[in-house]
Design an enzyme around this catalytic site. Sequence first.
Site, PDB file in Angstrom:
ATOM      1  N   ARG A  21       0.826  -1.209   0.000  1.00  0.00           N
ATOM      2  CA  ARG A  21       0.000   0.000   0.000  1.00  0.00           C
ATOM      3  C   ARG A  21       0.856   1.253   0.000  1.00  0.00           C
ATOM      4  O   ARG A  21       0.481   2.266  -0.579  1.00  0.00           O
ATOM      5  CB  ARG A  21      -0.960  -0.036   1.195  1.00  0.00           C
ATOM      6  CG  ARG A  21      -2.087  -1.080   0.994  1.00  0.00           C
ATOM      7  CD  ARG A  21      -2.687  -1.509   2.324  1.00  0.00           C
ATOM      8  NE  ARG A  21      -3.876  -2.342   2.195  1.00  0.00           N
ATOM      9  CZ  ARG A  21      -3.853  -3.657   1.957  1.00  0.00           C
ATOM     10  NH1 ARG A  21      -2.707  -4.297   1.797  1.00  0.00           N
ATOM     11  NH2 ARG A  21      -4.986  -4.347   1.885  1.00  0.00           N
ATOM     12  N   SER A 162     -12.987  -9.985   2.452  1.00  0.00           N
ATOM     13  CA  SER A 162     -11.700  -9.846   1.769  1.00  0.00           C
ATOM     14  C   SER A 162     -11.224  -8.406   1.782  1.00  0.00           C
ATOM     15  O   SER A 162     -11.859  -7.511   1.214  1.00  0.00           O
ATOM     16  CB  SER A 162     -11.818 -10.338   0.318  1.00  0.00           C
ATOM     17  OG  SER A 162     -10.675  -9.929  -0.416  1.00  0.00           O
ATOM     18  N   GLN A 164      -8.680  -7.484   0.256  1.00  0.00           N
ATOM     19  CA  GLN A 164      -8.206  -7.178  -1.101  1.00  0.00           C
ATOM     20  C   GLN A 164      -9.343  -6.616  -1.942  1.00  0.00           C
ATOM     21  O   GLN A 164      -9.162  -5.654  -2.687  1.00  0.00           O
ATOM     22  CB  GLN A 164      -7.615  -8.428  -1.743  1.00  0.00           C
ATOM     23  CG  GLN A 164      -6.345  -8.884  -1.025  1.00  0.00           C
ATOM     24  CD  GLN A 164      -5.718 -10.106  -1.654  1.00  0.00           C
ATOM     25  OE1 GLN A 164      -6.313 -10.756  -2.511  1.00  0.00           O
ATOM     26  NE2 GLN A 164      -4.515 -10.426  -1.221  1.00  0.00           N
ATOM     27  N   ASP A 314      -4.033 -15.473   7.253  1.00  0.00           N
ATOM     28  CA  ASP A 314      -2.794 -16.038   6.712  1.00  0.00           C
ATOM     29  C   ASP A 314      -2.062 -16.911   7.730  1.00  0.00           C
ATOM     30  O   ASP A 314      -1.016 -17.491   7.414  1.00  0.00           O
ATOM     31  CB  ASP A 314      -1.866 -14.903   6.247  1.00  0.00           C
ATOM     32  CG  ASP A 314      -2.439 -14.176   5.032  1.00  0.00           C
ATOM     33  OD1 ASP A 314      -3.212 -14.791   4.272  1.00  0.00           O
ATOM     34  OD2 ASP A 314      -2.117 -12.984   4.855  1.00  0.00           O
TER      35      ASP A 314
HETATM   36  C1  S3P Z   1      -4.221  -9.107   2.121  1.00  0.00           C
HETATM   37  C2  S3P Z   1      -5.462  -9.605   2.404  1.00  0.00           C
HETATM   38  C3  S3P Z   1      -5.729 -11.032   2.632  1.00  0.00           C
HETATM   39  C4  S3P Z   1      -4.459 -11.835   2.873  1.00  0.00           C
HETATM   40  C5  S3P Z   1      -3.365 -11.453   1.940  1.00  0.00           C
HETATM   41  C6  S3P Z   1      -3.040  -9.973   2.041  1.00  0.00           C
HETATM   42  C7  S3P Z   1      -4.076  -7.657   1.907  1.00  0.00           C
HETATM   43  O1  S3P Z   1      -6.421 -11.555   1.516  1.00  0.00           O
HETATM   44  O2  S3P Z   1      -4.717 -13.216   2.750  1.00  0.00           O
HETATM   45  O3  S3P Z   1      -2.193 -12.196   2.229  1.00  0.00           O
HETATM   46  O4  S3P Z   1      -2.944  -7.148   1.916  1.00  0.00           O
HETATM   47  O5  S3P Z   1      -5.105  -6.984   1.706  1.00  0.00           O
HETATM   48  P1  S3P Z   1      -8.038 -11.443   1.428  1.00  0.00           P
HETATM   49  O6  S3P Z   1      -8.366 -10.072   1.772  1.00  0.00           O
HETATM   50  O7  S3P Z   1      -8.384 -11.781   0.019  1.00  0.00           O
HETATM   51  O8  S3P Z   1      -8.532 -12.450   2.420  1.00  0.00           O
END
Ligand code: S3P
Length: 433
Positions: A21, A162, A164, A314
Site C-alpha cells: 500500500r 476480503s 483485497q 494467513d
Molecule cells: C491481504 C489480504 C488477505 C491476505 C493477503 C493480504 C491484503 O487476503 O490473505 O495475504 O494485503 O489486503 P483477502 O483479503 O483476500 O482475504
Amino acid sequence: MPSGPLKGRIRVPGDKSVSHRSLMLGALAVGETRVTGLLEGEDVLATAQAMRQMGATITREGDGTWSIHGVGVGGLLQPAAPLDMGNSGTSTRLLMGVIASHGISATFTGDTSLSKRPMGRVIEPLSLMGAGFEASEGGTLPLTMHGALPAVPITYRLPVASAQVKSAVLLAGLNTPGVTTVIEPVPTRDHSERMLRGFGAELTVEEVGSERIIKVRGDAELKPQTIEVPGDPSSAAFFIVAATLVEGSDLVIENVGLNPTRAGLIDVLRQMGASIEELDQREVGGEPVADLRVRHAPLTGIDVDPAVAPSMIDEFPILFVAAALAGRTTVTTGLEELRVKESDRIAAMAAALTLAGARVEETGDGLIIHGSGGEPLRGTPDNAEVATQLDHRIAMSMAVAGLGSRDGVEVDNIRPISTSFPNFMALLEGTAG
Ligand code: S3P
C-alpha cells in the site's frame, strides 16, 4: 524437542500489506513519499515494478529505505508491457482497483499459483464501476482490463470477507467522481483505510452493528508521506509458534505490528496456553506495534471460533502446526477462503502434516487436528517431501514443524519463501541454537 531453544532478540521484515500500500499510494501522491522498513520480498517488488511501468519513479536507497515520486491520482500512464504479478494476489487485486478508474488498459500475468486464483471477486465490483475485462476462463489471469474514465461510484457490500476486494474498490474510488462506499459485514484488515487517511484522502468509517460502512470521496489529492513500516505479524507468527513449541525458548520479536484486524493468532494461541507478552506498546506508521516476548509453553487444543478467521487468515497454516503438537484436539471451521490462497491451504496442510506424522482430518471448511500432546512428530519419511505448491506459508510452516519433529521435515521447494520473508531460513537457523 530435537531443536535447540529459540533465544535472543530478532526483527522480522516489514509488513507485506503495508508495504504494497505504501508503494501504491506513494505512486498516486504528487511529490516524494519516503518509506523505511519496506519489505523487499518478491511480491512487494512486483508492485514496485508495476508502479514504475505506470510512470512512478521508485528508488531503493538502502536496506528497506525507498523513495517514491508519485504521478498523482489520475496520472498513471498506460504500461507498455504486461504487469508481471509473480505470486502476488495482493498486487494484482489492488492494482486492478487502481487501474479501474484510470483511462488506461493493462494486462496482468502471474505464476501458476496466481493464475489459478479467482479474480471474479474484483472483476464484479470494478465492472459495476465501468471497467472492462477480458479474463481467462474462470475469471483468472492472464487478464486484460480497460479502466473507465470517468468511473461510476458504487455502493458495494462485500460478498466475501476480503481486504483485497475492499481495497480494490476503495482505490478505484480515489479517481471516481462522488463517493464510493464499501460495506463490510465482517471486519478485515484496515491498512488501506488507515493509510488512505494518512495520505489525506477523505475517508470515513461508520460502524453499524457488526458492519463497517467505509466511504471514500473521489477526485482525491494525495499528499506524499513519510512511512515507517512495522514488522509483519504474519511473518512473526512462525517465530511465535516456534518459540512456543520448543522447550527452553525465550525469544523477543521486536517491532511487531499488532493491528487488531491482524492479531487473531495471538489470542488463539493464548487461549491454547501460550505465553506471549506485549512489551513497549507504541505506534509505528499509524499502526499499533509492540515487542513480543514468547516463552515455551505447553499448548492444549481448542475449538477455534470461526469469527476470528479474518484477523488471522494467513496464520492458519502455522496454527495447524501448533495444534499438531498441542494436547487434545483442535477443531477449525469456516475456513473456505483458505482454499483460494497461494495454494488450497486446507488440503496442502492436511497432506503436509499427515506426511510428517500428525493426525489430521480434513473437512470441507477446516481441519480437525488430534495433537501429539507435546511429543515430537515423526517427520517426513525417507525420500518423501512436503509439496509446498508455490506457497510460501506452507514452506515456512513446515520448516517450523521440522523443529518439532524427530527426523526432520523435508520440503520440496523453499524458493517461494522469498515472496514474503527472504531471510526466514537464516533467521530460523540463527535463532534455534
Ligand atoms: C491481504 C489480504 C488477505 C491476505 C493477503 C493480504 C491484503 O487476503 O490473505 O495475504 O494485503 O489486503 P483477502 O483479503 O483476500 O482475504
